[in-house]
Design a protein around this motif. Structure first.
Motif, PDB file in Angstrom:
ATOM      1  N   GLY A   1      -1.818   3.304   4.235  1.00  0.00           N
ATOM      2  CA  GLY A   1      -1.555   3.217   2.859  1.00  0.00           C
ATOM      3  C   GLY A   1      -2.855   2.810   1.970  1.00  0.00           C
ATOM      4  N   LEU A   2      -3.015   3.172   0.909  1.00  0.00           N
ATOM      5  CA  LEU A   2      -3.748   2.740  -0.059  1.00  0.00           C
ATOM      6  C   LEU A   2      -3.069   2.044  -1.275  1.00  0.00           C
ATOM      7  CD1 LEU A   2      -6.263   5.790  -0.333  1.00  0.00           C
ATOM      8  CD2 LEU A   2      -6.745   3.396   0.684  1.00  0.00           C
ATOM      9  N   MET A   3      -3.672   1.132  -2.026  1.00  0.00           N
ATOM     10  CA  MET A   3      -2.818   0.781  -3.360  1.00  0.00           C
ATOM     11  C   MET A   3      -2.567   1.550  -4.064  1.00  0.00           C
ATOM     12  SD  MET A   3      -2.591  -2.354  -2.350  1.00  0.00           S
ATOM     13  CE  MET A   3      -2.544  -3.961  -3.315  1.00  0.00           C
ATOM     14  N   PRO A   4      -1.467   1.610  -4.656  1.00  0.00           N
ATOM     15  CA  PRO A   4      -1.022   2.764  -5.817  1.00  0.00           C
ATOM     16  C   PRO A   4      -1.677   2.592  -7.189  1.00  0.00           C
ATOM     17  CG  PRO A   4       0.517   1.008  -5.518  1.00  0.00           C
ATOM     18  CD  PRO A   4      -0.386   0.654  -4.422  1.00  0.00           C
ATOM     19  N   LEU A   5      -2.914   2.907  -7.234  1.00  0.00           N
ATOM     20  CA  LEU A   5      -3.463   2.634  -8.490  1.00  0.00           C
ATOM     21  C   LEU A   5      -3.052   3.629  -9.566  1.00  0.00           C
ATOM     22  CD1 LEU A   5      -7.344   2.540  -7.202  1.00  0.00           C
ATOM     23  CD2 LEU A   5      -5.674   0.395  -7.960  1.00  0.00           C
TER      24      LEU A   5
ATOM     25  N   PRO B   1       0.914  -1.242   0.069  1.00  0.00           N
ATOM     26  CA  PRO B   1      -0.118   0.051   0.126  1.00  0.00           C
ATOM     27  C   PRO B   1       0.854   1.228  -0.105  1.00  0.00           C
ATOM     28  CG  PRO B   1      -0.639  -1.334   1.804  1.00  0.00           C
ATOM     29  CD  PRO B   1       0.821  -1.750   1.298  1.00  0.00           C
ATOM     30  N   ALA B   2       1.257   1.434  -1.067  1.00  0.00           N
ATOM     31  CA  ALA B   2       2.454   2.494  -1.221  1.00  0.00           C
ATOM     32  C   ALA B   2       1.894   4.013  -1.397  1.00  0.00           C
ATOM     33  CB  ALA B   2       3.218   2.273  -2.567  1.00  0.00           C
ATOM     34  N   ARG B   3       0.711   4.267  -1.392  1.00  0.00           N
ATOM     35  CA  ARG B   3       0.174   5.659  -1.762  1.00  0.00           C
ATOM     36  C   ARG B   3      -0.291   6.206  -0.481  1.00  0.00           C
ATOM     37  NH1 ARG B   3      -4.950   7.800  -4.054  1.00  0.00           N
ATOM     38  NH2 ARG B   3      -5.737   5.567  -4.189  1.00  0.00           N
ATOM     39  N   LEU B   4       0.097   7.252  -0.003  1.00  0.00           N
ATOM     40  CA  LEU B   4       0.135   7.918   1.501  1.00  0.00           C
ATOM     41  C   LEU B   4      -0.450   9.376   1.219  1.00  0.00           C
ATOM     42  CD1 LEU B   4       3.525   6.375   2.833  1.00  0.00           C
ATOM     43  CD2 LEU B   4       1.002   5.644   3.598  1.00  0.00           C
ATOM     44  N   TYR B   5      -1.370   9.839   2.286  1.00  0.00           N
ATOM     45  CA  TYR B   5      -1.859  11.005   2.111  1.00  0.00           C
ATOM     46  C   TYR B   5      -0.948  11.898   3.234  1.00  0.00           C
ATOM     47  CZ  TYR B   5      -4.966  10.478  -1.639  1.00  0.00           C
ATOM     48  OH  TYR B   5      -5.648  10.152  -2.808  1.00  0.00           O
ATOM     49  N   GLY B   6      -0.484  13.049   3.128  1.00  0.00           N
ATOM     50  CA  GLY B   6       0.309  13.393   4.290  1.00  0.00           C
ATOM     51  C   GLY B   6      -0.143  14.965   4.151  1.00  0.00           C
ATOM     52  N   ALA B   7       0.446  15.509   5.385  1.00  0.00           N
ATOM     53  CA  ALA B   7       0.311  16.869   5.677  1.00  0.00           C
ATOM     54  C   ALA B   7       1.634  17.519   6.524  1.00  0.00           C
ATOM     55  CB  ALA B   7      -0.664  17.186   6.870  1.00  0.00           C
TER      56      ALA B   7
ATOM     57  N   SER C   1       3.553  -2.756   8.754  1.00  0.00           N
ATOM     58  CA  SER C   1       2.321  -2.593   9.481  1.00  0.00           C
ATOM     59  C   SER C   1       1.802  -1.186   9.237  1.00  0.00           C
ATOM     60  CB  SER C   1       2.165  -3.075  10.991  1.00  0.00           C
ATOM     61  OG  SER C   1       3.073  -2.218  11.737  1.00  0.00           O
ATOM     62  N   CYS C   2       2.717  -0.265   9.430  1.00  0.00           N
ATOM     63  CA  CYS C   2       2.356   1.134   9.141  1.00  0.00           C
ATOM     64  C   CYS C   2       1.787   1.414   7.972  1.00  0.00           C
ATOM     65  CB  CYS C   2       3.259   2.214   9.409  1.00  0.00           C
ATOM     66  SG  CYS C   2       3.860   2.240  11.386  1.00  0.00           S
ATOM     67  N   LEU C   3       2.500   1.018   6.930  1.00  0.00           N
ATOM     68  CA  LEU C   3       1.732   1.048   5.563  1.00  0.00           C
ATOM     69  C   LEU C   3       0.322   0.574   5.310  1.00  0.00           C
ATOM     70  CD1 LEU C   3       5.091   0.647   3.150  1.00  0.00           C
ATOM     71  CD2 LEU C   3       3.749   2.749   3.777  1.00  0.00           C
ATOM     72  N   GLN C   4       0.226  -0.840   5.867  1.00  0.00           N
ATOM     73  CA  GLN C   4      -1.109  -1.394   5.973  1.00  0.00           C
ATOM     74  C   GLN C   4      -2.126  -0.424   6.469  1.00  0.00           C
ATOM     75  OE1 GLN C   4      -2.163  -4.126   4.400  1.00  0.00           O
ATOM     76  NE2 GLN C   4      -0.214  -4.598   3.583  1.00  0.00           N
ATOM     77  N   ARG C   5      -1.808   0.168   7.465  1.00  0.00           N
ATOM     78  CA  ARG C   5      -2.856   0.939   8.398  1.00  0.00           C
ATOM     79  C   ARG C   5      -3.105   2.344   7.529  1.00  0.00           C
ATOM     80  NH1 ARG C   5      -2.158   3.220  14.506  1.00  0.00           N
ATOM     81  NH2 ARG C   5      -4.362   3.834  14.824  1.00  0.00           N
TER      82      ARG C   5
ATOM     83  N   HIS D   1       8.916  17.858   7.894  1.00  0.00           N
ATOM     84  CA  HIS D   1       8.470  16.653   8.185  1.00  0.00           C
ATOM     85  C   HIS D   1       6.908  16.544   7.878  1.00  0.00           C
ATOM     86  CE1 HIS D   1      11.616  15.953  11.211  1.00  0.00           C
ATOM     87  NE2 HIS D   1      11.675  17.111  11.502  1.00  0.00           N
ATOM     88  N   ILE D   2       6.588  15.180   7.471  1.00  0.00           N
ATOM     89  CA  ILE D   2       5.113  14.883   6.816  1.00  0.00           C
ATOM     90  C   ILE D   2       4.579  14.078   7.806  1.00  0.00           C
ATOM     91  CG2 ILE D   2       4.189  13.924   5.050  1.00  0.00           C
ATOM     92  CD1 ILE D   2       6.421  14.296   3.301  1.00  0.00           C
ATOM     93  N   ARG D   3       3.342  14.346   8.114  1.00  0.00           N
ATOM     94  CA  ARG D   3       2.491  13.551   8.948  1.00  0.00           C
ATOM     95  C   ARG D   3       1.507  13.026   8.128  1.00  0.00           C
ATOM     96  NH1 ARG D   3       2.763  13.362  14.303  1.00  0.00           N
ATOM     97  NH2 ARG D   3       4.000  14.753  15.489  1.00  0.00           N
ATOM     98  N   PHE D   4       1.448  11.344   8.174  1.00  0.00           N
ATOM     99  CA  PHE D   4       0.500  10.660   7.282  1.00  0.00           C
ATOM    100  C   PHE D   4      -0.956  10.617   8.144  1.00  0.00           C
ATOM    101  CE2 PHE D   4       4.723   9.561   5.889  1.00  0.00           C
ATOM    102  CZ  PHE D   4       4.624  10.011   4.545  1.00  0.00           C
TER     103      PHE D   4
END
Length: 361
Positions: free
Chosen positions: A151-155, A64-70, A145-149, A104-107
């Motif tokens: 992340g989203l699939m990198p469509l 799940p390699a797509r992440l949203y961050g701030a 485990s962090c990516l699983q929680r 620094h990015i917070r996801f």
């Protein structure tokens, strides 16, 4: 070779947003015989194949390699594509201009706000061609485990999904299951080997009854597979590298099939690219583990494969160039016109095709 040769018009309504259900009910354009085009369903694949055919699959598993961050009030979308170690990744970032080394990015997710998040990363470096290098602020053994929680699939970018904090629910389209082959095993891809998405247990059972053999290789598909060819001439295009492995046992199975006159069929362009990377000038495969940036265009003589199973690809993409190399540019343009007229579904979640290779050593 001019890139415009590989252009074609496609109605965006033909771009599949979700897979067929069940998977093996997707359509299959049969180009296994020269000069003919036949419309089938994917569950009919065993009817096309012969006893002794060898199917070569890519068993990579998408993370799940797509992440949203701030970063403060700024929002960014991060797609990981290549690790440099256990915690550092090169990534493509939307709104990358808002980031500077040291930031620094917070996801976050629909359920976890940036303020509540304990999953963060630091910006290490920015490069125009390579994107942004980030380092996750967690233990290496906790990253998966962090990516699983979070992340989203990198469509791919042509499949639109709601962004987090929309109230829509995280992964409401079930992409974590749909955008994964049923035989995925080796984690590391940031894009699916989509030709394999059509296979089901039912199809595997029918193939076994037919006497079709299977072998598995690994190529971790990178996000570079979605990048358009921006040059006017193919010779000026730079391919992104992807890590791949083929074992001595698989090399022996392929070499044995070829020596016995049996057909070797690549399931997907990723399997094909690895087989061709591992083959010598005489078509003999050798064990390989490393990066490949092989770029196949018409005129290439294939050393390892006899057929290819593949989805429908973007115009002017390296993948459309590759299938033109396999079956002939005129043949594939005719096939794509037919597929468009018959309303086949295109791209990653779309329908499938099987091609005979007509350009071999």
């Amino acid at each position: 070779m001019q890139v415009d040769i590989f252009d074609f018009e496609l109605d965006r309504g033909l771009i599949a947003k979700e897979p067929a259900n069940p998977r093996d009910t997707s359509r299959l354009l049969d180009l296994s015989e020269e000069g003919t085009i036949c419309d089938r369903r994917f569950y009919e694949l065993p009817d096309i194949l012969r006893k002794g055919d060898l199917l070569v699959f890519n068993d990579t598993k998408v993370i799940p390699a797509r992440l949203y961050g701030a970063r403060g009030e700024a929002r960014v979308e991060v797609t990981l594509y290549r690790p440099t170690d256990g915690l550092q990744w090169w990534s493509f970032v939307k709104n990358a201009k808002r980031l500077r080394p040291g930031d620094h990015i917070r996801f976050y997710t629909d359920d976890i706000s940036p303020e509540e998040s304990d999953f963060t990363a630091s910006v290490i470096e920015k490069k125009e061609d390579d994107g942004v290098l980030i380092a996750f602020n967690t233990l290496p053994e906790q990253l998966a485990s962090c990516l699983q929680r979070y992340g989203l699939m990198p469509l791919p970018p042509y499949i639109k999904r709601d962004k987090p904090m929309s109230g829509s629910g995280w992964d409401k389209y079930n992409d974590k299951e749909n955008y994964q082959t049923i035989y995925a095993r080796c984690e590391g891809a940031v894009a699916a080997p989509t030709a394999g998405l059509h296979f089901t247990d039912r199809v595997f059972q029918s193939l076994a009854e037919k006497g079709v053999e299977k072998a598995f290789v690994t190529l971790h598909v990178g996000a570079g597979t979605f990048l358009p060819v921006k040059t006017a001439d193919t010779k000026d295009h730079k391919m992104h590298t992807e890590y791949c492995e083929i074992s001595p046992e698989v090399c022996a199975a392929v070499n044995r099939a070829k020596a016995q006159g049996r057909r070797v069929i690549a399931v997907g362009t990723t399997s094909l690219r690895l087989l061709e990377t591992a083959a010598d000038a005489q078509g003999v495969l050798h064990p390989f583990a490393g990066d490949t940036d092989i770029f196949i265009t018409p005129g290439y003589k294939f050393r390892a494969i006899d057929m290819l199973i593949t989805n429908f690809h973007l115009p002017k993409s390296t993948l459309f160039m590759l299938i033109c190399a396999v079956a002939g540019t005129d043949r594939m343009k005719e096939a794509y016109r037919h597929a468009i007229e018959q309303h086949y579904r295109f791209y990653s979640y779309g329908d499938s095709s099987i091609l005979k290779c007509v350009n071999k050593i």
